[in-house]
Write an enzyme that holds these catalytic residues in place. Structure first.
Site, mmCIF file in Angstrom:
data_model
loop_
_atom_site.group_PDB
_atom_site.id
_atom_site.type_symbol
_atom_site.label_atom_id
_atom_site.label_comp_id
_atom_site.label_asym_id
_atom_site.label_seq_id
_atom_site.Cartn_x
_atom_site.Cartn_y
_atom_site.Cartn_z
ATOM 1 N N LYS A 115 31.407 26.501 41.962
ATOM 2 C CA LYS A 115 31.768 26.438 43.382
ATOM 3 C C LYS A 115 31.821 25.014 43.926
ATOM 4 O O LYS A 115 32.666 24.687 44.748
ATOM 5 C CB LYS A 115 30.780 27.263 44.200
ATOM 6 C CG LYS A 115 30.989 28.752 44.034
ATOM 7 C CD LYS A 115 30.335 29.514 45.176
ATOM 8 C CE LYS A 115 30.772 30.955 45.232
ATOM 9 N NZ LYS A 115 30.259 31.801 44.181
ATOM 10 N N GLY A 164 28.424 37.868 45.445
ATOM 11 C CA GLY A 164 27.397 37.973 46.470
ATOM 12 C C GLY A 164 26.002 37.645 45.969
ATOM 13 O O GLY A 164 25.085 37.446 46.749
ATOM 14 N N HIS A 234 27.624 42.038 50.172
ATOM 15 C CA HIS A 234 28.660 41.049 49.839
ATOM 16 C C HIS A 234 29.684 41.592 48.857
ATOM 17 O O HIS A 234 30.407 40.836 48.225
ATOM 18 C CB HIS A 234 28.061 39.748 49.286
ATOM 19 C CG HIS A 234 27.177 39.056 50.261
ATOM 20 N ND1 HIS A 234 27.661 38.392 51.365
ATOM 21 C CD2 HIS A 234 25.828 38.928 50.317
ATOM 22 C CE1 HIS A 234 26.654 37.894 52.042
ATOM 23 N NE2 HIS A 234 25.527 38.202 51.439
ATOM 24 N N LYS A 236 32.984 44.192 48.311
ATOM 25 C CA LYS A 236 34.029 44.834 49.108
ATOM 26 C C LYS A 236 34.023 46.354 48.937
ATOM 27 O O LYS A 236 33.757 46.854 47.851
ATOM 28 C CB LYS A 236 35.385 44.278 48.682
ATOM 29 C CG LYS A 236 35.504 42.775 48.919
ATOM 30 C CD LYS A 236 36.641 42.165 48.123
ATOM 31 C CE LYS A 236 36.602 40.649 48.223
ATOM 32 N NZ LYS A 236 37.558 40.016 47.283
ATOM 33 N N GLU A 287 36.537 30.399 47.720
ATOM 34 C CA GLU A 287 36.577 30.242 46.280
ATOM 35 C C GLU A 287 37.908 30.734 45.748
ATOM 36 O O GLU A 287 38.681 31.367 46.454
ATOM 37 C CB GLU A 287 35.422 30.981 45.598
ATOM 38 C CG GLU A 287 35.431 32.479 45.807
ATOM 39 C CD GLU A 287 34.276 33.157 45.066
ATOM 40 O OE1 GLU A 287 33.952 32.764 43.944
ATOM 41 O OE2 GLU A 287 33.703 34.097 45.627
ATOM 42 N N ARG A 291 41.812 35.511 38.176
ATOM 43 C CA ARG A 291 41.993 36.781 37.457
ATOM 44 C C ARG A 291 42.717 37.783 38.358
ATOM 45 O O ARG A 291 42.943 37.527 39.531
ATOM 46 C CB ARG A 291 40.626 37.361 37.116
ATOM 47 C CG ARG A 291 39.773 37.508 38.359
ATOM 48 C CD ARG A 291 38.498 38.262 38.116
ATOM 49 N NE ARG A 291 37.502 38.004 39.138
ATOM 50 C CZ ARG A 291 37.426 38.606 40.303
ATOM 51 N NH1 ARG A 291 38.312 39.507 40.635
ATOM 52 N NH2 ARG A 291 36.481 38.311 41.175
ATOM 53 N N ARG A 337 37.251 51.921 47.944
ATOM 54 C CA ARG A 337 36.574 51.957 46.647
ATOM 55 C C ARG A 337 35.560 53.090 46.640
ATOM 56 O O ARG A 337 34.633 53.098 47.458
ATOM 57 C CB ARG A 337 35.836 50.650 46.381
ATOM 58 C CG ARG A 337 36.743 49.454 46.347
ATOM 59 C CD ARG A 337 35.957 48.264 45.847
ATOM 60 N NE ARG A 337 36.723 47.046 46.004
ATOM 61 C CZ ARG A 337 36.389 45.903 45.436
ATOM 62 N NH1 ARG A 337 35.292 45.819 44.704
ATOM 63 N NH2 ARG A 337 37.121 44.823 45.617
#
Lengths: 447, 70
Positions: A115, A164, A234, A236, A287, A291, A337
């Site tokens: 990071k 997260g 953190h 989704k 960030e 991918r 999800r």
């Protein structure tokens, strides 16, 4: 490209198999003992057993995966998301073994995986970053003096963190001092790197990311944004596109910044530039994910593109087939999800699925990795399926999503289906004025 | 005798007490990892730890007894 080995599992392995099949490319699945009966193993042209359930012994076992590729004479490896997808050493190893790694170069993966490095590269390229310090805070005292300079609340972050893990919000010096040692220790244990840094915590934060694609001929495109602010721990839970928060001008600037970021590192492949956007629509680089992402179907349903096909073409060395002006939002898409977890406490719920019956509805796409009788094991992450609803506009997409969730049947384990329905019916969500604190604040309200 | 049992299938990643420790109801005594999440398990009653049946790294099933209290 004749045969692709998929170094992953579950729904993403199936998703990659689908596009490979459409292109006449052969597929090899790899699987652990825990996954031998899952649909992705049957659907691939060939399947190779790579070890026991824990990921270090199977899906992260580079030797076993390379051996499986050699044995089946695969000529390319698709890493999916998570697992080895952002592992620069693995990408390099594939190269050395003469296997085409479907993703960016090992150098770019390494650069963006750290990071602090990513932040420095982006700052140098003129991409806005969250106010904070470039150097790690070596001690709690140092962290406290940095925090005092930029002002509370601050985010304490592990340089090598992700998903997260290794992030903590500190509202005052006491919180920061308390969090520092344990966060540093955890970063060391999880990531083998305990560099911690301090940055400003952004007010009314929204997590909005831009899908990008770059080929080997210097062309870089953005494929618009995804709004990913509905998160728990953190991580989704629901994503949608277009973002209900962005105006045309902010969208244009945000997407341009993502392209600038991708160009700065010579990005090849599909990837994502994540931003945090505050209440006054200022945005900052968070960030870069090197991918395919879990939420890629949102972009696919919104634009009508196939991102996996783009990945394969880029890896083959083909130039991008589209021009920026040809990429448009033709529908509104929402991804939900479905996790094997308690819908109230969000605690994991492994077990056997006694009945799995996804809805069959127009405008609904289901990407899943399980079926009736599947044993959902504690070894992997809890996501078992994704529902992607789309409509001519946001209201229609929400209605479709609700219908799909109401008709979805999963028994035998707990799932977050009821929770997702509540989100879709929540006033803040319907208005589109939610932030990344949505779930947390909702929970506090209901207590 | 009272037991502390695993609340879900997972791997023991930390044991927060030792044999002979006095624990109170509600206190975290072990940490499991399940589905990539750390899950603390609490003692349901006060007592003294008489036996710890697992080690860090062991896999346990839902309902397995990990610690006995007296």
């Amino acid at each position: 490209m004749r045969k692709v080995l998929i170094a992953n599992r579950g729904e993403i392995a199936r998703r990659i198999i689908r596009t490979c099949r459409e292109q006449g490319v052969g597929t090899v699945a790899v699987f652990s003992d825990a996954d031998k009966d899952l649909p992705f193993v049957r659907e691939a042209d060939e399947a190779v057993h790579i070890g026991p359930p824990p990921v270090p012994h199977s899906y992260l076992n580079v030797e076993a995966i390379i051996a499986a590729a050699k044995q089946t004479q695969a000529d390319a490896i698709h890493p999916g998301y998570g697992l080895l997808s952002e592992n620069a050493a693995f990408a390099r190893r594939c190269e050395e073994e003469g296997l085409l790694f479907i993703g960016p170069t090992p150098e770019v993966i390494a650069q963006m995986g750290d990071k602090l490095t990513a932040r420095n590269v982006m700052q140098a390229a003129g991409v806005p970053i969250v106010p904070g310090f470039q150097e790690p805070a070596e001690t709690a005292d140092e962290a406290a003096s940095m925090a005092a300079e930029i002002g509370y609340p601050v985010m304490l972050k592990a340089s090598a963190g992700g998903g997260g893990i290794g992030m903590q919000i500190c509202y005052q010096e006491e919180d920061l001092r308390q969090a520092y040692q344990s966060a540093k220790g955890r970063a060391k244990a999880y990531f083998g790197n305990d560099a911690m840094y301090v940055e400003r915590y952004v007010d009314e934060p929204r997590h909005i990311e831009v899908q990008i694609a770059g080929d080997m001929h210097g062309n870089v495109l953005h494929i618009l944004e995804r709004e990913c602010s509905i998160q728990r721990r953190h991580q989704k839970v629901l994503e949608e596109s277009p973002s209900p928060f962005l105006d045309a001008d902010t969208r244009e600037r945000l997407c341009a910044a993502a392209v600038q970021a991708a160009r700065a590192v010579g990005y090849t492949g599909v990837g994502t530039v994540e931003f945090i956007v505050d209440g006054s629509k200022q945005f900052y680089f968070l960030e870069m994910n090197t991918r395919l992402q879990v939420e890629h179907p949102v972009t696919e349903e919104m634009t009508g593109l196939d991102l996996v096909a783009m990945q394969l073409d880029i890896a083959r060395g083909k130039p991008l087939a589209l021009k920026q002006a040809e990429i448009k939002a033709i529908r509104h898409a929402i991804e939900l999800r479905i996790y094997a977890e308690d819908p109230v406490t969000f605690m994991p719920s492994p077990g056997t699925i006694t009945l799995y019956q996804p809805p069959e509805l127009e405008g609904i796409r289901i990407d899943d990795g399980v079926e009736t009788g599947t044993q959902v094991t504690p070894f992997y992450d809890p996501m078992i399926a994704k529902v992607i609803a789309s409509g001519a506009d946001r209201a229609e997409a929400i209605e479709q999503a609700k219908k799909a969730l109401e008709q979805f049947i999963i028994t035998g384990i707990k799932t977050n289906l009821p929770f997702l329905l509540e989100v879709l019916e929540d006033e803040l969500f319907v208005k589109g004025t939610y932030t990344t604190r949505f779930i947390q604040e909702r929970k506090q309200k209901s207590v | 005798m009272k037991n502390v049992t695993a609340t879900m299938a997972g791997t023991i990643i930390n044991i927060l007490v030792q044999k002979g420790d006095q624990v109170q109801a509600g206190q975290d005594v072990i940490v499991l990892e399940s589905m990539k999440m750390e899950v603390p398990v609490q003692a349901e009653a006060d007592g003294v730890v008489t036996e710890i049946k697992g080690n860090i790294g062991d896999f346990v099933n839902d309902g397995d007894v990990i610690i006995t209290l007296e």
